[in-house]
Design a protein around this motif. Structure first.
Motif, PDB file in Angstrom:
ATOM      1  N   PRO A 212       0.822  -1.211   0.000  1.00  0.00           N
ATOM      2  CA  PRO A 212       0.000   0.000   0.000  1.00  0.00           C
ATOM      3  C   PRO A 212       0.857   1.262   0.000  1.00  0.00           C
ATOM      4  CG  PRO A 212      -0.807  -1.574   1.616  1.00  0.00           C
ATOM      5  CD  PRO A 212       0.515  -2.089   1.135  1.00  0.00           C
ATOM      6  N   GLY A 213       0.381   2.257  -0.739  1.00  0.00           N
ATOM      7  CA  GLY A 213       1.072   3.540  -0.796  1.00  0.00           C
ATOM      8  C   GLY A 213       0.174   4.655  -0.321  1.00  0.00           C
ATOM      9  N   ASP A 214       0.373   5.847  -0.885  1.00  0.00           N
ATOM     10  CA  ASP A 214      -0.409   7.017  -0.529  1.00  0.00           C
ATOM     11  C   ASP A 214      -1.267   7.438  -1.715  1.00  0.00           C
ATOM     12  OD1 ASP A 214       0.802   7.291   2.034  1.00  0.00           O
ATOM     13  OD2 ASP A 214       2.551   8.195   1.081  1.00  0.00           O
ATOM     14  N   ALA A 215      -2.329   8.176  -1.427  1.00  0.00           N
ATOM     15  CA  ALA A 215      -3.180   8.735  -2.465  1.00  0.00           C
ATOM     16  C   ALA A 215      -3.586  10.135  -2.039  1.00  0.00           C
ATOM     17  CB  ALA A 215      -4.408   7.866  -2.701  1.00  0.00           C
ATOM     18  N   TYR A 216      -3.530  11.075  -2.989  1.00  0.00           N
ATOM     19  CA  TYR A 216      -3.852  12.469  -2.710  1.00  0.00           C
ATOM     20  C   TYR A 216      -5.024  12.912  -3.564  1.00  0.00           C
ATOM     21  CZ  TYR A 216       1.001  12.161  -1.095  1.00  0.00           C
ATOM     22  OH  TYR A 216       2.165  11.774  -0.485  1.00  0.00           O
ATOM     23  N   HIS A 217      -5.979  13.602  -2.937  1.00  0.00           N
ATOM     24  CA  HIS A 217      -7.088  14.190  -3.679  1.00  0.00           C
ATOM     25  C   HIS A 217      -6.587  15.493  -4.296  1.00  0.00           C
ATOM     26  CE1 HIS A 217     -11.318  16.195  -3.622  1.00  0.00           C
ATOM     27  NE2 HIS A 217     -10.971  15.790  -4.832  1.00  0.00           N
ATOM     28  N   ILE A 218      -6.437  15.518  -5.611  1.00  0.00           N
ATOM     29  CA  ILE A 218      -5.915  16.691  -6.293  1.00  0.00           C
ATOM     30  C   ILE A 218      -7.062  17.521  -6.855  1.00  0.00           C
ATOM     31  CG2 ILE A 218      -3.605  15.841  -6.795  1.00  0.00           C
ATOM     32  CD1 ILE A 218      -4.622  14.844  -9.491  1.00  0.00           C
ATOM     33  N   MET A 219      -6.909  18.845  -6.736  1.00  0.00           N
ATOM     34  CA  MET A 219      -7.917  19.790  -7.194  1.00  0.00           C
ATOM     35  C   MET A 219      -7.261  20.796  -8.124  1.00  0.00           C
ATOM     36  SD  MET A 219      -9.926  20.340  -3.558  1.00  0.00           S
ATOM     37  CE  MET A 219     -11.379  21.046  -4.358  1.00  0.00           C
ATOM     38  N   ASN A 220      -8.072  21.715  -8.652  1.00  0.00           N
ATOM     39  CA  ASN A 220      -7.523  22.737  -9.530  1.00  0.00           C
ATOM     40  C   ASN A 220      -6.451  23.538  -8.793  1.00  0.00           C
ATOM     41  OD1 ASN A 220      -7.938  23.847 -12.266  1.00  0.00           O
ATOM     42  ND2 ASN A 220      -8.368  25.753 -11.184  1.00  0.00           N
ATOM     43  N   ARG A 221      -5.252  23.583  -9.347  1.00  0.00           N
ATOM     44  CA  ARG A 221      -4.074  24.281  -8.817  1.00  0.00           C
ATOM     45  C   ARG A 221      -3.329  23.497  -7.737  1.00  0.00           C
ATOM     46  NH1 ARG A 221      -3.975  29.516 -10.772  1.00  0.00           N
ATOM     47  NH2 ARG A 221      -5.935  30.165 -11.760  1.00  0.00           N
ATOM     48  N   SER A 222      -3.680  22.240  -7.524  1.00  0.00           N
ATOM     49  CA  SER A 222      -2.868  21.409  -6.624  1.00  0.00           C
ATOM     50  C   SER A 222      -1.461  21.236  -7.181  1.00  0.00           C
ATOM     51  CB  SER A 222      -3.490  20.012  -6.483  1.00  0.00           C
ATOM     52  OG  SER A 222      -4.612  20.014  -5.648  1.00  0.00           O
ATOM     53  N   THR A 223      -0.482  21.167  -6.283  1.00  0.00           N
ATOM     54  CA  THR A 223       0.896  20.842  -6.637  1.00  0.00           C
ATOM     55  C   THR A 223       1.267  19.534  -5.949  1.00  0.00           C
ATOM     56  OG1 THR A 223       1.519  23.176  -6.870  1.00  0.00           O
ATOM     57  CG2 THR A 223       3.309  21.604  -6.527  1.00  0.00           C
ATOM     58  N   VAL A 224       1.902  18.638  -6.698  1.00  0.00           N
ATOM     59  CA  VAL A 224       2.325  17.350  -6.144  1.00  0.00           C
ATOM     60  C   VAL A 224       3.822  17.177  -6.375  1.00  0.00           C
ATOM     61  CG1 VAL A 224       2.132  14.847  -6.369  1.00  0.00           C
ATOM     62  CG2 VAL A 224       0.068  16.244  -6.380  1.00  0.00           C
ATOM     63  N   LEU A 225       4.527  16.718  -5.344  1.00  0.00           N
ATOM     64  CA  LEU A 225       5.959  16.443  -5.421  1.00  0.00           C
ATOM     65  C   LEU A 225       6.176  14.937  -5.474  1.00  0.00           C
ATOM     66  CD1 LEU A 225       7.271  18.958  -2.726  1.00  0.00           C
ATOM     67  CD2 LEU A 225       6.639  19.378  -5.112  1.00  0.00           C
ATOM     68  N   ILE A 226       6.946  14.495  -6.457  1.00  0.00           N
ATOM     69  CA  ILE A 226       7.237  13.077  -6.634  1.00  0.00           C
ATOM     70  C   ILE A 226       8.718  12.861  -6.342  1.00  0.00           C
ATOM     71  CG2 ILE A 226       7.206  11.119  -8.209  1.00  0.00           C
ATOM     72  CD1 ILE A 226       4.421  12.209  -7.652  1.00  0.00           C
ATOM     73  N   ASP A 227       9.001  12.268  -5.185  1.00  0.00           N
ATOM     74  CA  ASP A 227      10.391  12.008  -4.804  1.00  0.00           C
ATOM     75  C   ASP A 227      10.768  10.545  -4.990  1.00  0.00           C
ATOM     76  OD1 ASP A 227       8.700  11.200  -2.733  1.00  0.00           O
ATOM     77  OD2 ASP A 227      10.212  11.545  -1.193  1.00  0.00           O
ATOM     78  N   LYS A 228       9.800   9.640  -4.764  1.00  0.00           N
ATOM     79  CA  LYS A 228      10.135   8.225  -4.797  1.00  0.00           C
ATOM     80  C   LYS A 228       8.866   7.409  -5.016  1.00  0.00           C
ATOM     81  CE  LYS A 228      12.347   4.564  -2.060  1.00  0.00           C
ATOM     82  NZ  LYS A 228      12.981   4.202  -0.778  1.00  0.00           N
ATOM     83  N   GLY A 229       8.947   6.422  -5.908  1.00  0.00           N
ATOM     84  CA  GLY A 229       7.850   5.484  -6.070  1.00  0.00           C
ATOM     85  C   GLY A 229       7.107   5.621  -7.385  1.00  0.00           C
TER      86      GLY A 229
END
Length: 279
Positions: free
Chosen positions: A210-227
């Motif tokens: 299991p990992g993580d899940a983020y609810h993204i909306m208009n103008r959300s920023t997501v950082l991808i470091d690993k996975g």
């Protein structure tokens, strides 16, 4: 990591030497017509890309006039940009009201600035409605600029039609172990049409755990470091995300596809052409 939509007041959303994704930099600049914004990012090369509106960029003794031609949103026209070398200042002057992205990657050398016009954008479309993976990519700083850019890759990704998945089959790029994979930190900024749409960003760090899940909306920023990090948009909505990749040891990206889902590479039309465009 998910950074919720907010008014950043022209301050970096992902600053230099970020603890999670130190190889990338991201800012959103909002200016009224006639206003200016000066910045300098020591040790980071950048690319100025108007999301909407038109700007002039002055940097390293050169002036690049009338960059950007989009109106109401990122679907309204083609992207344009200006490459700004590491360790030099830049001034953005708004010719119209504008929202402008500044994408960056860590790089120690000072190269020459240049403009990327709409006619220079490298486009590719892949996937299908049947596989729920239909999307279009517009490479602003893509593979064609390896001789002019250090570590920075900048693209815009659009879902084609309403709903569906992007970034699938799941892949990662968090470890330098050529020829199988490169380390590239990554940053996304999402937009939806209509703008009250939303979606989901997954981040599975270990295959079949299991990992993580983020609810993204208009103008959300997501950082991808690993996975492994696929994302999706709700049915009935279109999704866009501005994509910044910064390489640790090279600019060319080598993705490692999640073993559990790697067989899906053979089910999605055109996906290997998409992979080749990031090399």
């Amino acid at each position: 990591m998910h950074i919720a939509p907010h008014d950043n007041q022209n301050r970096a959303i992902v600053d230099m030497e970020d603890a999670q994704v130190p190889l990338v930099y991201f800012n959103i600049i909002r200016l009224k017509a006639g206003e200016t914004f000066d910045y300098r990012t020591p040790g980071y090369e950048t690319c100025v890309v108007p999301a909407t509106g038109t700007v002039t960029v002055e940097t390293h003794g050169e002036t690049f006039a009338s960059i950007g031609n989009r109106g109401v949103d990122v679907w309204d026209g083609e992207p344009e940009g200006v490459y700004v070398p590491s360790d030099v200042g830049a001034r953005i002057t708004a010719l119209t009201d504008t929202e402008t992205f500044v994408a960056g990657a860590r790089f120690g050398e000072t190269l020459r600035p240049f403009a990327i016009r709409a006619a220079d954008i490298d486009k590719i479309q892949y996937g299908s409605d049947d596989t729920k993976t239909h999307r279009k990519i517009k490479h602003i700083l893509g593979a064609g600029y390896h001789d002019r850019v250090g570590r920075l890759l900048v693209s815009e990704l659009y879902t084609v039609g309403a709903g569906g998945w992007s970034g699938f089959p799941s892949h990662k790029h968090d470890t330098d172990r050529l020829p199988d994979e490169t380390r590239h930190d990554e940053c996304y900024n999402f937009r939806f049409r209509p703008d009250y749409g939303s979606g989901l960003q997954m981040l599975q760090r270990v295959d079949n755990e299991p990992g993580d899940a983020y609810h993204i909306m208009n103008r959300s920023t997501v950082l991808i470091d690993k996975g492994y990090h696929p994302c999706c948009v709700l049915p009935g909505y279109e999704m866009y995300y501005f994509t910044i990749l910064g390489g640790q040891s090279q600019r060319s990206l080598k993705q490692y596809f999640q073993p559990t889902h790697a067989a899906q590479l053979h089910t999605i039309p055109g996906i290997m052409d998409m992979v080749a465009k990031f090399k």
